[in-house]
Design an enzyme around this catalytic site. Structure first.
Site, PDB file in Angstrom:
ATOM      1  N   SER A   1     -14.830 -11.495   4.292  1.00  0.00           N
ATOM      2  CA  SER A   1     -16.033 -10.985   4.699  1.00  0.00           C
ATOM      3  C   SER A   1     -16.484  -9.885   4.055  1.00  0.00           C
ATOM      4  CB  SER A   1     -15.988 -10.799   6.229  1.00  0.00           C
ATOM      5  OG  SER A   1     -15.816 -11.799   7.054  1.00  0.00           O
TER       6      SER A   1
ATOM      7  N   LEU B   1     -13.616  -5.640   9.266  1.00  0.00           N
ATOM      8  CA  LEU B   1     -13.931  -7.089   8.609  1.00  0.00           C
ATOM      9  C   LEU B   1     -12.881  -7.769   8.069  1.00  0.00           C
ATOM     10  CD1 LEU B   1     -17.370  -5.833   6.805  1.00  0.00           C
ATOM     11  CD2 LEU B   1     -17.064  -7.393   8.655  1.00  0.00           C
ATOM     12  N   ASP B   2     -12.943  -9.180   8.235  1.00  0.00           N
ATOM     13  CA  ASP B   2     -11.522  -9.806   7.715  1.00  0.00           C
ATOM     14  C   ASP B   2     -11.419  -9.831   6.179  1.00  0.00           C
ATOM     15  OD1 ASP B   2     -12.894 -12.091   6.528  1.00  0.00           O
ATOM     16  OD2 ASP B   2     -13.135 -12.755   8.872  1.00  0.00           O
ATOM     17  N   LEU B   3     -10.748 -10.344   5.511  1.00  0.00           N
ATOM     18  CA  LEU B   3     -10.446 -10.155   3.837  1.00  0.00           C
ATOM     19  C   LEU B   3     -11.666 -10.837   3.291  1.00  0.00           C
ATOM     20  CD1 LEU B   3      -8.683  -9.597   1.644  1.00  0.00           C
ATOM     21  CD2 LEU B   3      -7.752 -11.923   1.848  1.00  0.00           C
TER      22      LEU B   3
END
Length: 245
Positions: free
Chosen positions: A119, A115-117
């Site tokens: 999210s 998951l990106d930073l």
């Protein structure tokens, strides 16, 4: 008088025995690996045959890869990731990684679908490299479902057709298997992906003229976040064969 077995266990086991248990050869062969400087423990090269390893605590690597006793069963760690934590083992620009939420003994686990930073939500980690690949790879059919909060509503009908057909962005075709407006809401969508490319959902909505304000992953395959009763930052550890088919 020899030390009690319990005390010996706390000290750990001899490095050659540990390496043999990991399938790297006989104890004599593994001694050669140690003496040649090919083994690291917690990031430091060890060359002493008197070195002891604490299984489940120390991170041991050979040729840059974490090694584990063959008897250790595949585990799945289920984390409710908060926003603001990076999906990485280490990063000099970010002190807050997902591993800072976990005990030291899980530092060797592999992330199965990042998951990106910014999210949040369901994140899976495992001690089994093959399982990590199965969960992450789109050919395995592990759907991923998200709740997405938007700045404004681009229109359900329009984006459903666009997303299912596919959007070209930076040379990649981005598709969604399902896009549905959450009942009673004007700007919250459920999105199901059959594949996961970098920042895919944010990129897709951006091409539709809106911006993602918040993104939460709520399902990976058959694992659903709402059924786990996990607060953000909390995790569960399960035998992989109990929760992943």
């Amino acid at each position: 008088m020899s030390a009690p077995d319990e005390f010996k266990e706390k000290e750990g086991i001899r490095i050659n025995r540990f390496l043999a248990d990991c399938g790297l050869g006989s104890r004599r062969k593994t001694e050669e690996l140690v003496l040649s400087g090919g083994i690291t423990i917690n990031g430091k090269i060890v060359t002493s045959l008197a070195t002891r390893v604490r299984p489940g605590v120390d991170r041991v690597t050979y040729k840059g890869e974490t090694i584990l006793p063959l008897s250790e069963s595949p585990k799945l760690l289920i984390l409710n990731k908060p926003a603001g934590y990076l999906c990485s083992h280490r990063d000099r620009f970010h002190e807050k990684t997902v591993f800072s939420l976990l005990p030291e003994s899980y530092r060797h686990y592999k992330i199965a679908g990042r998951l990106d930073l910014n999210s949040r939500g369901l994140l899976l980690l495992t001690n089994d490299g093959d399982l990590a690949q199965k969960i992450s790879h789109p050919s395995q059919g592990s759907e991923k479902e998200y709740l997405v909060w938007l700045r404004d509503d681009p229109g359900e009908k329009n984006i459903r057709l666009e997303f299912q057909k596919g959007i070209l962005d930076a040379g990649e075709i981005l598709r969604a298997k399902m896009v549905k407006l959450l009942p009673g809401s004007s700007c919250v969508y459920r999105v199901v992906l059959g594949e996961g490319k970098k920042r895919q959902i944010r990129r897709m909505f951006q091409t539709s003229g809106t911006r993602v304000l918040d993104l939460q992953r709520i399902r990976v395959g058959s694992i659903e976040l709402e059924k786990l009763n996990l607060k953000e930052g909390e995790f569960l550890l399960r035998d992989a064969d109990e929760v992943w088919e």
